[in-house]
Design an enzyme around this catalytic site. Structure first.
Site, PDB file in Angstrom:
ATOM      1  N   LYS A  76       0.784  -1.181   0.078  1.00 36.88           N
ATOM      2  CA  LYS A  76       0.064  -0.004   0.134  1.00 36.88           C
ATOM      3  C   LYS A  76       0.778   1.456  -0.127  1.00 36.88           C
ATOM      4  CE  LYS A  76      -4.464   1.030   0.241  1.00 36.88           C
ATOM      5  NZ  LYS A  76      -5.630  -0.003  -0.244  1.00 36.88           N
TER       6      LYS A  76
HETATM    7  P1  NAD Z   1     -12.955   8.376  -2.501  1.00 36.68           P
HETATM    8  O1  NAD Z   1     -11.691   9.434  -2.147  1.00 36.68           O
HETATM    9  O2  NAD Z   1     -13.147   8.175  -3.725  1.00 36.68           O
HETATM   10  O3  NAD Z   1     -13.966   8.621  -1.657  1.00 36.68           O
HETATM   11  C1  NAD Z   1     -14.132   8.575  -0.272  1.00 36.68           C
HETATM   12  C2  NAD Z   1     -15.284   9.423   0.060  1.00 36.68           C
HETATM   13  O4  NAD Z   1     -15.466   9.635   1.600  1.00 36.68           O
HETATM   14  C3  NAD Z   1     -15.273  11.019  -0.565  1.00 36.68           C
HETATM   15  O5  NAD Z   1     -16.705  11.333  -1.051  1.00 36.68           O
HETATM   16  C4  NAD Z   1     -15.027  11.750   0.935  1.00 36.68           C
HETATM   17  O6  NAD Z   1     -15.698  13.022   0.955  1.00 36.68           O
HETATM   18  C5  NAD Z   1     -15.708  10.961   2.142  1.00 36.68           C
HETATM   19  N1  NAD Z   1     -15.289  11.055   3.303  1.00 36.68           N
HETATM   20  C6  NAD Z   1     -14.001  11.316   3.773  1.00 36.68           C
HETATM   21  N2  NAD Z   1     -14.118  11.332   5.042  1.00 36.68           N
HETATM   22  C7  NAD Z   1     -15.269  11.173   5.487  1.00 36.68           C
HETATM   23  C8  NAD Z   1     -15.893  11.292   6.740  1.00 36.68           C
HETATM   24  N3  NAD Z   1     -15.033  11.351   7.807  1.00 36.68           N
HETATM   25  N4  NAD Z   1     -17.291  11.216   6.916  1.00 36.68           N
HETATM   26  C9  NAD Z   1     -17.902  10.959   5.667  1.00 36.68           C
HETATM   27  N5  NAD Z   1     -17.463  10.954   4.505  1.00 36.68           N
HETATM   28  C10 NAD Z   1     -16.023  11.077   4.280  1.00 36.68           C
HETATM   29  O7  NAD Z   1     -11.969   7.007  -1.768  1.00 36.68           O
HETATM   30  P2  NAD Z   1     -12.496   5.488  -2.235  1.00 36.68           P
HETATM   31  O8  NAD Z   1     -11.598   4.980  -3.049  1.00 36.68           O
HETATM   32  O9  NAD Z   1     -14.064   5.459  -2.403  1.00 36.68           O
HETATM   33  O10 NAD Z   1     -12.189   4.796  -0.786  1.00 36.68           O
HETATM   34  C11 NAD Z   1     -13.045   4.716   0.292  1.00 36.68           C
HETATM   35  C12 NAD Z   1     -12.726   3.414   1.412  1.00 36.68           C
HETATM   36  O11 NAD Z   1     -12.663   2.289   0.486  1.00 36.68           O
HETATM   37  C13 NAD Z   1     -11.272   3.469   1.740  1.00 36.68           C
HETATM   38  O12 NAD Z   1     -11.138   2.868   2.956  1.00 36.68           O
HETATM   39  C14 NAD Z   1     -10.383   2.686   0.578  1.00 36.68           C
HETATM   40  O13 NAD Z   1      -9.235   2.219   1.251  1.00 36.68           O
HETATM   41  C15 NAD Z   1     -11.364   1.577   0.387  1.00 36.68           C
HETATM   42  N6  NAD Z   1     -11.141   1.091  -0.850  1.00 36.68           N
HETATM   43  C16 NAD Z   1     -11.152   1.641  -1.883  1.00 36.68           C
HETATM   44  C17 NAD Z   1     -11.089   0.876  -3.313  1.00 36.68           C
HETATM   45  C18 NAD Z   1     -10.925   1.651  -4.576  1.00 36.68           C
HETATM   46  O14 NAD Z   1     -11.001   0.598  -5.566  1.00 36.68           O
HETATM   47  N7  NAD Z   1     -11.080   2.818  -4.815  1.00 36.68           N
HETATM   48  C19 NAD Z   1     -10.616  -0.596  -3.054  1.00 36.68           C
HETATM   49  C20 NAD Z   1     -10.842  -1.209  -1.753  1.00 36.68           C
HETATM   50  C21 NAD Z   1     -10.927  -0.709  -0.846  1.00 36.68           C
END
Ligand code: NAD
Length: 477
Positions: free
Chosen positions: A107
């Protein structure tokens, strides 16, 4: 321990790991070897921006190299730190093992608030960060393959692959150095939505089993289930959108950074997302719902399914006993702390754990990596051949019907649907669905099959750790 009296994210992951290995028969040496993070590289680099040199701190952590390349996203957030990156790298190892993606876990992260910088500045910063990682083989198609995570997406991946290509001009496999790229830059159809779709497939598989429905006291399938989702970013948006448009769920609550929205009748996910895009990423003042200033209280609202899809540690010792949802699916990594997990388990809440729930992203990243290495898109060779074989069958049926005067007519739309050969997107979805179902089966065999295993998280860890251990054993370790 963190300031709030809870373990840090990495400690939390290790404590969950320990709960599982206590039920396994591993030698203490092997147990330790699997748990520890192999290496974490920290880099501080300067970029001249707005007339002065800005210094940024970034990380790339490699948790386990039992299989290479290692795989894991790159996160852009102001609070990125070594502990977090190591926790996320460890989860990647277990996640890849669980869904049988042939990778070790890694990561990366950069301490930055991407909203503070212009696009051309972000490009400069990303290229410089990528340069630092590429020259140490921490980005490399055969050794370490990043992907998007919080705060990054297709755009950043396109800059990274371009940077890699500039530094390795003769590497024919350069596009495989990173996944989650735009289609025009070597990406694969269905990657952007993959993690959210994986969440949907995970829930569909869960609801197929009567024992599972009984465990959380919910009847029927997903149709009509009420859902609260936290974080309407890549993962949360696609999960909420697919669950409401295709599975009949009612999204009653959406929690974002600046507050929460509530509508008992169901929110229009597309409209909320569009509102966010037009209003600086916030949900405040969205006219079609009740706004809740302290959005986090909606985590405690009455609903059937809670989907934390934003960040780690949001369900913790302070709110766990007030969570009412009988079923939580961890779309984010580590949204439930170790202590909260214990409280929820005692209450009987069912938790579909992160390492399974959000594995759709790495699964489709695996397909993208294979596509890049084989230099051909999925379905290109077979599609028309498949169509012509289907045509043979249809022709034969129609001939029989005419010759024998049977007067058969095919159902409306059947011919078109049956004749069409699968394109890349359909193949990706089929592969993702199959992966999520198989991974769930392997967890549930342990969950239902062993008296000492009482939750899905421990079951997931046992499956994953066992596979990693076997890989080490086969190397003679
Ligand atoms: P992203 O940046 O696209 O979206 C995150 C969203 O959460 C944003 O809209 C942000 O405004 C919101 N956010 C942030 N802090 C917040 C809070 N305290 N309260 C409410 N909303 C909040 O990120 P993502 O890629 O969707 O990732 C989100 C989670 O999923 C992370 O834990 C990431 O590790 C996990 N994840 C992502 C992927 C991927 O393919 N992108 C894959 C596996 C896991």
């Amino acid at each position: 321990m963190s300031a709030m009296g809870e373990p840090t994210f990495r400690e939390s992951v290790d404590m969950m790991f320990n709960r599982a290995v206590a039920l396994m028969d591993l030698s203490p040496g092997l147990e330790e070897k699997i748990r520890v993070c192999n290496s974490t590289y920290t880099v501080r680099f300067g970029v001249r921006l707005r007339g002065k040199i800005e210094t940024f701190t970034g990380y790339r952590s490699v948790h386990s190299e039992h299989m290479e390349p290692v795989k894991g996203g790159i996160r852009y957030a102001p609070n990125v730190n070594q502990d977090e990156v190591e926790a996320l790298a460890a989860l990647m190892t277990y996640k890849c093992a669980l869904v049988e993606a042939p990778f070790g876990g890694s990561k990366g992260g950069l301490c930055i608030d991407p909203r503070e910088w212009e696009v051309h500045e972000l490009e400069q910063i990303t290229r410089r960060f990528a340069y630092e990682l590429i020259k140490r083989d921490l980005i490399n198609p055969s050794q370490n393959v990043p992907a998007p995570d919080m705060g990054t997406g297709e755009r950043e991946m396109a800059w990274i692959v371009d940077q890699y290509s500039r530094m390795h001009t003769t590497d024919i496999n350069a596009p495989a150095c990173v996944t989650g790229k735009p289609i025009s830059g070597g990406g694969i159809h269905g990657r952007v939505e993959a993690t959210g779709r994986g969440v949907q497939y995970a829930l569909m598989e869960y609801f197929r089993h009567p024992e599972e429905r009984a465990a959380c006291g919910l009847q029927g399938d997903l149709d009509g289930k009420t859902v609260v989702v936290q974080g309407l970013g890549n993962v949360g948006y696609h999960a909420a959108s697919l669950l409401s448009a295709e599975s009949g769920c009612r999204i009653v609550g959406i929690i974002e950074r600046d507050g929460g929205l509530w509508d008992e009748k169901g929110l229009d996910v597309e409209a909320v997302r569009q509102w966010m895009d037009r209003h600086g990423g916030g949900v405040k003042d969205y006219p079609e719902a009740t706004f809740v200033e302290n959005g986090a209280v909606l985590l405690e609202a009455d609903c059937d399914i809670l989907i934390p899809a934003a960040m780690e540690g949001v369900i913790n010792l302070h709110n766990a006993d007030r969570i009412k949802a009988p079923l939580i699916i961890e779309a984010a990594n580590g949204p439930i702390t170790f202590g909260a997990d214990e409280i929820l388990r005692k209450k009987g809440t069912i938790i579909i754990p992160d390492m399974f729930a959000n594995a759709g992203g790495v699964t489709v990243s695996y397909f993208e990596w294979v596509k890049n290495l084989s230099h051909i898109r999925f379905g290109r060779m077979q599609r028309r051949q498949e169509e012509s074989r289907h045509q043979l069958l249809i022709d034969e049926l129609e001939r029989l019907s005419a010759d024998k005067g049977l007067g058969w007519t095919l159902s409306p739309g059947f011919k078109e649907r049956y004749l069409r050969g699968a394109d890349e997107l359909e193949l990706v979805r089929s592969g993702l669905d199959d992966t999520m179902r198989s991974a769930y089966q392997s967890m549930r065999e342990i969950w239902h099959g062993r008296a000492d295993v009482t939750d899905l998280r421990v079951a997931a860890y046992i499956v994953a750790i066992d596979r990693v251990a076997n890989s080490y054993r086969s190397k003679g370790l």
